[in-house]
Design a protein around this motif. Structure first.
Motif, PDB file in Angstrom:
ATOM      1  N   VAL A  65       0.845  -1.199   0.000  1.00  0.00           N
ATOM      2  CA  VAL A  65       0.000   0.000   0.000  1.00  0.00           C
ATOM      3  C   VAL A  65       0.881   1.250   0.000  1.00  0.00           C
ATOM      4  CG1 VAL A  65      -1.634   1.347   1.400  1.00  0.00           C
ATOM      5  CG2 VAL A  65      -2.021  -1.101   1.041  1.00  0.00           C
ATOM      6  N   ALA A  66       1.918   1.246   0.823  1.00  0.00           N
ATOM      7  CA  ALA A  66       2.794   2.411   0.929  1.00  0.00           C
ATOM      8  C   ALA A  66       3.535   2.709  -0.378  1.00  0.00           C
ATOM      9  CB  ALA A  66       3.797   2.205   2.061  1.00  0.00           C
ATOM     10  N   ALA A  67       3.790   1.678  -1.189  1.00  0.00           N
ATOM     11  CA  ALA A  67       4.580   1.857  -2.408  1.00  0.00           C
ATOM     12  C   ALA A  67       3.731   1.916  -3.673  1.00  0.00           C
ATOM     13  CB  ALA A  67       5.584   0.717  -2.520  1.00  0.00           C
ATOM     14  N   SER A  68       2.411   2.069  -3.536  1.00  0.00           N
ATOM     15  CA  SER A  68       1.519   2.020  -4.690  1.00  0.00           C
ATOM     16  C   SER A  68       0.590   3.214  -4.739  1.00  0.00           C
ATOM     17  CB  SER A  68       0.665   0.743  -4.629  1.00  0.00           C
ATOM     18  OG  SER A  68       1.456  -0.412  -4.622  1.00  0.00           O
ATOM     19  N   LEU A  69      -0.016   3.397  -5.900  1.00  0.00           N
ATOM     20  CA  LEU A  69      -1.119   4.342  -6.075  1.00  0.00           C
ATOM     21  C   LEU A  69      -2.380   3.576  -5.694  1.00  0.00           C
ATOM     22  CD1 LEU A  69      -2.391   6.971  -7.121  1.00  0.00           C
ATOM     23  CD2 LEU A  69      -2.219   6.013  -9.431  1.00  0.00           C
ATOM     24  N   ASN A  70      -3.088   4.029  -4.675  1.00  0.00           N
ATOM     25  CA  ASN A  70      -4.218   3.295  -4.111  1.00  0.00           C
ATOM     26  C   ASN A  70      -5.548   3.936  -4.462  1.00  0.00           C
ATOM     27  OD1 ASN A  70      -2.750   1.346  -2.163  1.00  0.00           O
ATOM     28  ND2 ASN A  70      -1.807   3.337  -1.805  1.00  0.00           N
ATOM     29  N   LEU A 116       4.401   6.055 -13.530  1.00  0.00           N
ATOM     30  CA  LEU A 116       3.622   7.197 -14.031  1.00  0.00           C
ATOM     31  C   LEU A 116       4.216   7.828 -15.292  1.00  0.00           C
ATOM     32  CD1 LEU A 116       2.515   8.946 -10.719  1.00  0.00           C
ATOM     33  CD2 LEU A 116       1.135   7.505 -12.243  1.00  0.00           C
ATOM     34  N   VAL A 117       5.045   7.058 -16.002  1.00  0.00           N
ATOM     35  CA  VAL A 117       5.623   7.544 -17.234  1.00  0.00           C
ATOM     36  C   VAL A 117       5.427   6.539 -18.375  1.00  0.00           C
ATOM     37  CG1 VAL A 117       7.741   8.351 -18.368  1.00  0.00           C
ATOM     38  CG2 VAL A 117       7.361   8.854 -15.949  1.00  0.00           C
ATOM     39  N   THR A 118       5.757   5.286 -18.124  1.00  0.00           N
ATOM     40  CA  THR A 118       5.704   4.295 -19.197  1.00  0.00           C
ATOM     41  C   THR A 118       4.843   3.081 -18.901  1.00  0.00           C
ATOM     42  OG1 THR A 118       7.661   3.124 -18.380  1.00  0.00           O
ATOM     43  CG2 THR A 118       8.024   4.914 -19.983  1.00  0.00           C
ATOM     44  N   PHE A 119       4.649   2.732 -17.627  1.00  0.00           N
ATOM     45  CA  PHE A 119       4.067   1.435 -17.311  1.00  0.00           C
ATOM     46  C   PHE A 119       3.253   1.490 -16.019  1.00  0.00           C
ATOM     47  CE2 PHE A 119       4.373  -2.584 -14.979  1.00  0.00           C
ATOM     48  CZ  PHE A 119       3.839  -3.466 -15.914  1.00  0.00           C
ATOM     49  N   ASP A 151      -9.145   5.932 -16.169  1.00  0.00           N
ATOM     50  CA  ASP A 151      -9.296   7.364 -16.409  1.00  0.00           C
ATOM     51  C   ASP A 151      -8.264   8.194 -15.648  1.00  0.00           C
ATOM     52  OD1 ASP A 151     -11.399   6.600 -17.996  1.00  0.00           O
ATOM     53  OD2 ASP A 151     -12.962   7.334 -16.636  1.00  0.00           O
ATOM     54  N   HIS A 152      -7.923   7.763 -14.447  1.00  0.00           N
ATOM     55  CA  HIS A 152      -6.919   8.481 -13.660  1.00  0.00           C
ATOM     56  C   HIS A 152      -5.548   8.410 -14.337  1.00  0.00           C
ATOM     57  CE1 HIS A 152      -5.215  10.177  -9.954  1.00  0.00           C
ATOM     58  NE2 HIS A 152      -4.220   9.335 -10.140  1.00  0.00           N
ATOM     59  N   LEU A 153      -5.238   7.255 -14.942  1.00  0.00           N
ATOM     60  CA  LEU A 153      -3.926   7.071 -15.563  1.00  0.00           C
ATOM     61  C   LEU A 153      -3.847   7.618 -16.990  1.00  0.00           C
ATOM     62  CD1 LEU A 153      -3.120   3.474 -14.293  1.00  0.00           C
ATOM     63  CD2 LEU A 153      -2.151   5.634 -13.471  1.00  0.00           C
ATOM     64  N   ALA A 154      -4.977   7.840 -17.638  1.00  0.00           N
ATOM     65  CA  ALA A 154      -4.995   8.269 -19.044  1.00  0.00           C
ATOM     66  C   ALA A 154      -4.133   9.500 -19.321  1.00  0.00           C
ATOM     67  CB  ALA A 154      -6.436   8.500 -19.507  1.00  0.00           C
ATOM     68  N   PRO A 155      -4.158  10.542 -18.492  1.00  0.00           N
ATOM     69  CA  PRO A 155      -3.350  11.733 -18.801  1.00  0.00           C
ATOM     70  C   PRO A 155      -1.838  11.474 -18.813  1.00  0.00           C
ATOM     71  CG  PRO A 155      -5.009  12.254 -17.153  1.00  0.00           C
ATOM     72  CD  PRO A 155      -5.021  10.767 -17.332  1.00  0.00           C
ATOM     73  N   TYR A 156      -1.398  10.387 -18.195  1.00  0.00           N
ATOM     74  CA  TYR A 156       0.038  10.088 -18.161  1.00  0.00           C
ATOM     75  C   TYR A 156       0.522   9.482 -19.469  1.00  0.00           C
ATOM     76  CZ  TYR A 156      -0.380  10.987 -13.194  1.00  0.00           C
ATOM     77  OH  TYR A 156      -0.612  11.584 -11.982  1.00  0.00           O
ATOM     78  N   ARG A 157      -0.409   9.071 -20.322  1.00  0.00           N
ATOM     79  CA  ARG A 157      -0.078   8.504 -21.629  1.00  0.00           C
ATOM     80  C   ARG A 157       0.931   7.359 -21.516  1.00  0.00           C
ATOM     81  NH1 ARG A 157      -1.443  11.831 -26.136  1.00  0.00           N
ATOM     82  NH2 ARG A 157       0.309  10.803 -27.152  1.00  0.00           N
ATOM     83  N   LEU A 158       0.663   6.463 -20.590  1.00  0.00           N
ATOM     84  CA  LEU A 158       1.518   5.295 -20.384  1.00  0.00           C
ATOM     85  C   LEU A 158       1.521   4.422 -21.634  1.00  0.00           C
ATOM     86  CD1 LEU A 158       0.161   4.263 -16.875  1.00  0.00           C
ATOM     87  CD2 LEU A 158       2.189   5.646 -17.340  1.00  0.00           C
TER      88      LEU A 158
END
Length: 146
Positions: free
Chosen positions: A46-51, A71-74, A101-108
């Motif tokens: 939990v501490a090392a992830s996007l929750n 949050l850049v590629t993967f 939807d939350h990750l979409a703007p990062y264009r992973l």
């Protein structure tokens, strides 16, 4: 990020709202992929992830998912869980959609997940089978690679 549904359920990425004890209980006792997972392991993950937490109208946590990402590629979506008391209300699809939807703007380049039995749910959100599974490899540091 906070999202609300008309029925009062709320979704939040605030890590301080995650009930780690409850998430540990869910995963270690009811999630086939994490049966027996230690509380220490859950706390560290939990501490090392996007929750992402889903909360019932009264505020108690009803679901959970986490994303391991640069949050850049993967990104890897994992530990998606909806409490049995709240299943059948579309919360799993809502949770997966919110992650997408939350990750979409990062264009992973890629958002991956593994599932044993929820292919239909994830297909609704846009996930497809891996097009080149022969190119994927893994390493397991445990006896059970699941």
């Amino acid at each position: 990020m906070i999202m609300r549904r008309q029925d009062g359920y709320e979704l939040s990425t605030d890590p301080d709202r995650i009930d780690v004890g409850l998430v540990h209980h869910w995963l270690s006792t009811d999630a086939f992929w994490a049966i027996g997972r230690s509380k220490e392991t859950v706390e560290k993950s939990v501490a090392a992830s996007l929750n992402f937490g889903v909360y019932e109208p009264g505020g108690r946590q009803a679901g959970y998912a986490r994303v391991v990402t640069d949050l850049v590629t993967f990104a890897w979506l994992c530990d998606v869980y909806v409490s049995p008391d709240h299943r059948g209300r579309g919360l799993g699809a809502w949770l997966a959609t919110a992650v997408r939807d939350h990750l979409a703007p990062y264009r992973l380049k890629r958002l991956l997940l593994t599932t044993k039995d929820a292919h239909g749910l994830y297909a609704q959100v846009g996930f497809v089978p891996v097009y080149d599974p022969e190119g994927m490899m893994m390493m397991s540091f445990e006896n059970d690679p699941v």
